[in-house]
Design a protein around this motif. Structure first.
Motif, PDB file in Angstrom:
ATOM      1  N   THR A 124      -2.055  14.842 -11.803  1.00 49.90           N
ATOM      2  CA  THR A 124      -2.582  15.726 -10.518  1.00 49.90           C
ATOM      3  C   THR A 124      -2.074  16.771 -10.338  1.00 49.90           C
ATOM      4  O   THR A 124      -3.205  18.092 -10.034  1.00 49.90           O
ATOM      5  N   ALA A 125      -1.607  16.935 -10.167  1.00 52.82           N
ATOM      6  CA  ALA A 125      -0.743  18.392 -10.000  1.00 52.82           C
ATOM      7  C   ALA A 125      -0.707  19.565 -10.365  1.00 52.82           C
ATOM      8  O   ALA A 125      -1.552  20.701 -10.718  1.00 52.82           O
ATOM      9  N   GLU A 126      -0.612  19.234 -11.987  1.00 53.07           N
ATOM     10  CA  GLU A 126      -1.316  19.787 -13.473  1.00 53.07           C
ATOM     11  C   GLU A 126      -3.006  20.450 -13.599  1.00 53.07           C
ATOM     12  O   GLU A 126      -3.145  21.266 -13.997  1.00 53.07           O
ATOM     13  N   ARG A 127      -3.294  19.490 -12.862  1.00 52.10           N
ATOM     14  CA  ARG A 127      -5.185  19.649 -12.888  1.00 52.10           C
ATOM     15  C   ARG A 127      -5.784  20.894 -11.766  1.00 52.10           C
ATOM     16  O   ARG A 127      -6.764  21.046 -12.228  1.00 52.10           O
ATOM     17  N   MET A 128      -4.876  20.642 -10.660  1.00 52.95           N
ATOM     18  CA  MET A 128      -4.683  21.719  -9.333  1.00 52.95           C
ATOM     19  C   MET A 128      -4.092  22.907  -9.248  1.00 52.95           C
ATOM     20  O   MET A 128      -3.899  23.774  -9.028  1.00 52.95           O
ATOM     21  N   GLY A 129      -3.424  22.914 -10.910  1.00 50.05           N
ATOM     22  CA  GLY A 129      -3.141  24.343 -11.261  1.00 50.05           C
ATOM     23  C   GLY A 129      -1.586  24.253 -10.318  1.00 50.05           C
ATOM     24  O   GLY A 129      -1.145  26.304 -10.326  1.00 50.05           O
ATOM     25  N   ALA A 187       1.043  -0.919  -0.115  1.00 50.85           N
ATOM     26  CA  ALA A 187      -0.058   0.034  -0.324  1.00 50.85           C
ATOM     27  C   ALA A 187       0.777   0.955  -0.096  1.00 50.85           C
ATOM     28  O   ALA A 187       1.283   1.553   1.235  1.00 50.85           O
ATOM     29  N   PRO A 188       1.120   1.717  -1.290  1.00 52.71           N
ATOM     30  CA  PRO A 188       2.082   3.110  -1.340  1.00 52.71           C
ATOM     31  C   PRO A 188       1.592   4.461  -0.447  1.00 52.71           C
ATOM     32  O   PRO A 188      -0.338   4.245  -0.794  1.00 52.71           O
ATOM     33  N   GLY A 189       1.993   5.032   0.075  1.00 58.92           N
ATOM     34  CA  GLY A 189       2.057   6.238   0.286  1.00 58.92           C
ATOM     35  C   GLY A 189       2.074   7.598  -1.526  1.00 58.92           C
ATOM     36  O   GLY A 189       1.751   7.018  -2.544  1.00 58.92           O
ATOM     37  N   PHE A 190       2.142   8.590  -0.533  1.00 57.44           N
ATOM     38  CA  PHE A 190       3.021   9.559  -1.833  1.00 57.44           C
ATOM     39  C   PHE A 190       3.816   9.057  -3.093  1.00 57.44           C
ATOM     40  O   PHE A 190       5.219   8.687  -1.851  1.00 57.44           O
ATOM     41  N   ILE A 191       3.340   8.977  -3.972  1.00 52.35           N
ATOM     42  CA  ILE A 191       4.669   8.594  -4.811  1.00 52.35           C
ATOM     43  C   ILE A 191       4.678   8.643  -6.374  1.00 52.35           C
ATOM     44  O   ILE A 191       4.078   8.906  -7.126  1.00 52.35           O
ATOM     45  N   ALA A 192       6.007   9.569  -6.461  1.00 55.86           N
ATOM     46  CA  ALA A 192       6.040  10.588  -7.509  1.00 55.86           C
ATOM     47  C   ALA A 192       6.286   9.653  -9.237  1.00 55.86           C
ATOM     48  O   ALA A 192       7.151   8.384  -9.544  1.00 55.86           O
ATOM     49  N   THR A 193       5.123  10.132  -9.517  1.00 57.26           N
ATOM     50  CA  THR A 193       4.616   9.622 -10.873  1.00 57.26           C
ATOM     51  C   THR A 193       4.134  10.023 -12.507  1.00 57.26           C
ATOM     52  O   THR A 193       3.525  11.304 -11.621  1.00 57.26           O
ATOM     53  N   GLU A 194       3.858   9.706 -13.052  1.00 55.11           N
ATOM     54  CA  GLU A 194       2.833  10.535 -14.468  1.00 55.11           C
ATOM     55  C   GLU A 194       1.664  10.697 -13.668  1.00 55.11           C
ATOM     56  O   GLU A 194       1.103  11.712 -13.998  1.00 55.11           O
ATOM     57  N   MET A 195       1.220   9.525 -13.178  1.00 51.85           N
ATOM     58  CA  MET A 195      -0.174   9.306 -12.226  1.00 51.85           C
ATOM     59  C   MET A 195      -0.135  11.707 -12.155  1.00 51.85           C
ATOM     60  O   MET A 195      -1.155  12.058 -10.959  1.00 51.85           O
ATOM     61  N   THR A 196       0.622  10.982 -11.114  1.00 53.27           N
ATOM     62  CA  THR A 196       0.928  12.369  -9.488  1.00 53.27           C
ATOM     63  C   THR A 196       1.243  13.454 -10.369  1.00 53.27           C
ATOM     64  O   THR A 196       0.350  14.948  -9.799  1.00 53.27           O
ATOM     65  N   THR A 209       2.392  23.757  -9.828  1.00 51.19           N
ATOM     66  CA  THR A 209       3.623  22.887 -10.184  1.00 51.19           C
ATOM     67  C   THR A 209       3.869  21.336  -9.526  1.00 51.19           C
ATOM     68  O   THR A 209       3.397  21.358  -8.424  1.00 51.19           O
ATOM     69  N   PHE A 210       4.629  20.843 -10.819  1.00 48.41           N
ATOM     70  CA  PHE A 210       4.478  19.099  -9.809  1.00 48.41           C
ATOM     71  C   PHE A 210       6.237  19.595  -8.089  1.00 48.41           C
ATOM     72  O   PHE A 210       5.599  18.604  -7.161  1.00 48.41           O
ATOM     73  N   GLU A 211       6.608  20.356  -8.433  1.00 48.29           N
ATOM     74  CA  GLU A 211       7.506  20.758  -7.549  1.00 48.29           C
ATOM     75  C   GLU A 211       6.439  21.320  -6.098  1.00 48.29           C
ATOM     76  O   GLU A 211       7.107  20.804  -4.813  1.00 48.29           O
ATOM     77  N   GLU A 212       5.964  21.755  -6.414  1.00 44.33           N
ATOM     78  CA  GLU A 212       4.668  22.341  -5.393  1.00 44.33           C
ATOM     79  C   GLU A 212       4.203  21.457  -4.904  1.00 44.33           C
ATOM     80  O   GLU A 212       4.042  21.210  -3.709  1.00 44.33           O
ATOM     81  N   PHE A 213       2.850  20.548  -5.263  1.00 40.22           N
ATOM     82  CA  PHE A 213       2.678  19.725  -4.561  1.00 40.22           C
ATOM     83  C   PHE A 213       3.443  18.641  -4.429  1.00 40.22           C
ATOM     84  O   PHE A 213       3.336  18.063  -2.837  1.00 40.22           O
ATOM     85  N   THR A 214       4.557  18.270  -4.617  1.00 38.39           N
ATOM     86  CA  THR A 214       5.716  16.807  -4.355  1.00 38.39           C
ATOM     87  C   THR A 214       5.778  17.757  -2.067  1.00 38.39           C
ATOM     88  O   THR A 214       5.970  16.929  -1.532  1.00 38.39           O
ATOM     89  N   ASP A 215       6.468  18.923  -2.881  1.00 39.72           N
ATOM     90  CA  ASP A 215       6.746  19.479  -1.434  1.00 39.72           C
ATOM     91  C   ASP A 215       5.803  19.728  -0.226  1.00 39.72           C
ATOM     92  O   ASP A 215       6.296  19.527   0.904  1.00 39.72           O
ATOM     93  N   ARG A 216       4.550  19.854  -0.903  1.00 47.08           N
ATOM     94  CA  ARG A 216       3.348  19.553   0.345  1.00 47.08           C
ATOM     95  C   ARG A 216       3.036  18.915   0.949  1.00 47.08           C
ATOM     96  O   ARG A 216       2.498  18.716   1.881  1.00 47.08           O
ATOM     97  N   TYR A 217       2.762  17.537  -0.108  1.00 51.93           N
ATOM     98  CA  TYR A 217       3.346  16.176   0.815  1.00 51.93           C
ATOM     99  C   TYR A 217       4.302  15.386   1.303  1.00 51.93           C
ATOM    100  O   TYR A 217       4.446  14.998   2.968  1.00 51.93           O
ATOM    101  N   ALA A 218       5.631  16.077   1.408  1.00 49.99           N
ATOM    102  CA  ALA A 218       6.972  15.957   2.270  1.00 49.99           C
ATOM    103  C   ALA A 218       6.699  16.560   3.337  1.00 49.99           C
ATOM    104  O   ALA A 218       6.734  15.705   4.080  1.00 49.99           O
ATOM    105  N   LYS A 219       6.153  17.461   3.710  1.00 47.30           N
ATOM    106  CA  LYS A 219       6.258  17.318   4.856  1.00 47.30           C
ATOM    107  C   LYS A 219       4.981  17.323   5.623  1.00 47.30           C
ATOM    108  O   LYS A 219       5.234  17.353   7.381  1.00 47.30           O
TER     109      LYS A 219
END
Length: 255
Positions: free
Chosen positions: A197-202, A185-194, A204-214
């Motif tokens: 998701t970042a693109e749909r949220m408007g 059962a993976p948690g947040f994983i950086a893939t094309e699918m995620t 960047t992927f870096e911002e999206f990843t940083d938000r989860y990493a915290k």
């Protein structure tokens, strides 16, 4: 007839054209398996197959809609004919149709359940025949931390929770025949699918990843290779006394 040497087992990985599936297929090839790379579009599997062959492994691309019983059966039959009887199955194929429940259509719900849960059932049903006959097999289902509930994913969360129940039930049914069944059962994983998701949220992927990493205790997002490592453990000969387990690979405690 299969040309696979008698000491090489055959692994089937669904949804293996990219992301977690591709990383898992590559890892199992490095572990010595001959790998059937399954995805909806056979041509999309070329990159995964080429990567495996470049490292000296052997792989076969197979186009298959795992949610279709006829295609699932035909896909496994082709693998058995061209590579050999499947000894390992990794049910990784999946899609996203995220939305809040008042916006989610019945088709959005059924499509996600169909690929994730029905697809895993159909593939397990087709592969277990070969595993039971051989007296040895490994099935690994890909769940998610979303199985614990996640806003906007009533379809996906339901499917992933269902996969955990399917895992435990199949472990009981197939254990007497030398087949173990486990779940990653993976948690947040950086893939094309995620990234999508970042693109749909408007953002960047870096911002999206940083938000989860915290919010992750180890302070980073996961990589497809992190999940592949867990699968690699579950399919080993040495893991034969581990079955019916749910392993959260999420950078911290879950569940």
């Amino acid at each position: 007839m299969s040309e696979t040497s008698s000491d090489q087992k055959v692994a089937v990985v669904t949804g293996a054209a990219r992301g977690i599936g591709a990383a898992t297929a590559a890892r199992l090839a490095r572990d010595g398996f001959v790998v059937a790379v399954l995805d909806l579009d056979e041509a999309a599997c070329a990159r995964t197959v080429e990567g495996i062959e470049k490292e000296g492994g052997r792989a076969l691309a197979v186009g298959c809609d795992v949610s279709d019983s006829g295609q699932a059966e035909a896909g496994v039959a082709r693998v058995a004919a061209e590579l050999g009887a499947p000894a390992v199955l990794v049910n990784n194929a999946g899609i996203l149709r995220d939305n809040l429940i008042f916006k989610m259509t019945p088709q959005d719900f059924d499509s996600v359940i169909g690929v994730h849960l029905r697809g895993a059932f159909l593939m397990a049903k087709a592969c277990q025949t070969h595993m039971v006959a051989a007296g040895w097999g490994r099935i690994v289902n890909m769940s998610s931390s979303a199985a614990l509930g996640n806003r906007g994913q009533s379809n996906y969360s339901s499917a992933k929770a269902g996969l955990q129940a399917l895992t435990k039930t199949l472990a009981i049914e197939l254990g007497p025949f030398g087949v173990t069944v486990n779940c990653v059962a993976p948690g947040f994983i950086a893939t094309e699918m995620t990234e999508a998701t970042a693109e749909r949220m408007g953002i960047t992927f870096e911002e999206f990843t940083d938000r989860y990493a915290k919010s992750i205790p180890v302070r980073r997002g996961g990589r497809p290779e992190d999940i592949a490592q867990a699968v690699s453990f579950f399919v080993r000969e040495e893991a034969g006394f581990v079955s019916g387990q749910i392993l959260y690979v999420a950078g911290g405690p879950k569940g």
